[in-house]
Design an enzyme around this catalytic site. Structure first.
Site, PDB file in Angstrom:
ATOM      1  CG  HIS A 159      -0.211  -0.027   2.539  1.00  0.00           C
ATOM      2  ND1 HIS A 159       0.336   1.101   3.103  1.00  0.00           N
ATOM      3  CD2 HIS A 159       0.054  -1.040   3.400  1.00  0.00           C
ATOM      4  CE1 HIS A 159       0.895   0.789   4.255  1.00  0.00           C
ATOM      5  NE2 HIS A 159       0.746  -0.515   4.464  1.00  0.00           N
ATOM      6  CB  CYS A 174       1.794  -3.580   5.025  1.00  0.00           C
ATOM      7  SG  CYS A 174       0.235  -4.221   5.655  1.00  0.00           S
TER       8      CYS A 174
END
Length: 197
Positions: A157, A173
């Site tokens: 992301h 992440c």
């Protein structure tokens, strides 16, 4: 030693590109410029910080609809489209080895301006965090785009906090500059193969 040619990008070349502007880092011309030939011995001795670009064939049997390879040690993401075009992006990576997951997965969902909710383990570590942050909120840690992986809670992301890029700073992440995740997002269909190493 791999049977495929490994391209090495020196820190000096990387910093030169960064000085011109971060979006230029992803331009394919960066890779062509880095592949002009081997670095001189003098350049190699002065430069102790460099990284190798991976060849997708060392990790996958076929390109399929595309490949994303994220190297958590080198903090770099390589993205190949189905036609073989590859682009390179700097990333943030998990802050600790306990938060790092490695292996094969795939893109199963894509969201523009995704909302964010901390995972149960994040809430344990940080009970003061909000239960939910809507998409588009400047405090949203997922930035402007997110690629959801088949592993629960794992994403590739964007980030609003550009200081995180190039560092071990995430809760698991892989983060990119917002401008760059938007480019990856547009070029990535569902089913894109992903490997984190």
């Amino acid at each position: 030693m791999s049977r495929h040619k490994i391209q090495t990008i020196t820190r000096r070349r990387m910093l030169t590109v960064a000085a011109v502007g971060v979006p230029a880092l992803a331009a394919p011309t960066v890779l062509r410029a880095s592949a002009d030939g081997p670095a001189s011995d003098a350049e190699t001795r002065r430069n102790i910080s460099s990284f190798a670009v991976h060849d997708w064939r060392d990790h996958f049997d076929a390109l399929g609809v595309g490949i994303i390879l994220s190297d958590t040690n080198r903090r770099i993401l390589q993205h190949w489209t189905a036609d073989g075009e590859m682009r390179l992006y700097p990333t943030s990576v998990p802050a600790t080895d306990e938060l790092t997951r490695r292996g094969y997965t795939e893109v199963v969902e894509k969201r523009e301006n995704p909302g964010w909710a901390p995972t149960p383990s994040m809430r344990e570590r940080n009970p003061e965090w909000p239960a939910y942050v809507p998409g588009g909120d400047p405090t949203n840690p997922l930035g402007t785009r997110a690629l959801y992986l088949s592993w629960q809670y794992y994403r590739i992301h964007g980030t609003q906090d550009t200081r995180k890029i190039g560092r071990r700073s995430s809760n698991g992440c892989i983060g990119l500059f917002n401008e760059q995740i938007e480019e990856v997002y547009d070029r990535t269909p569902l089913g894109t193969q992903v490997r984190l190493i």
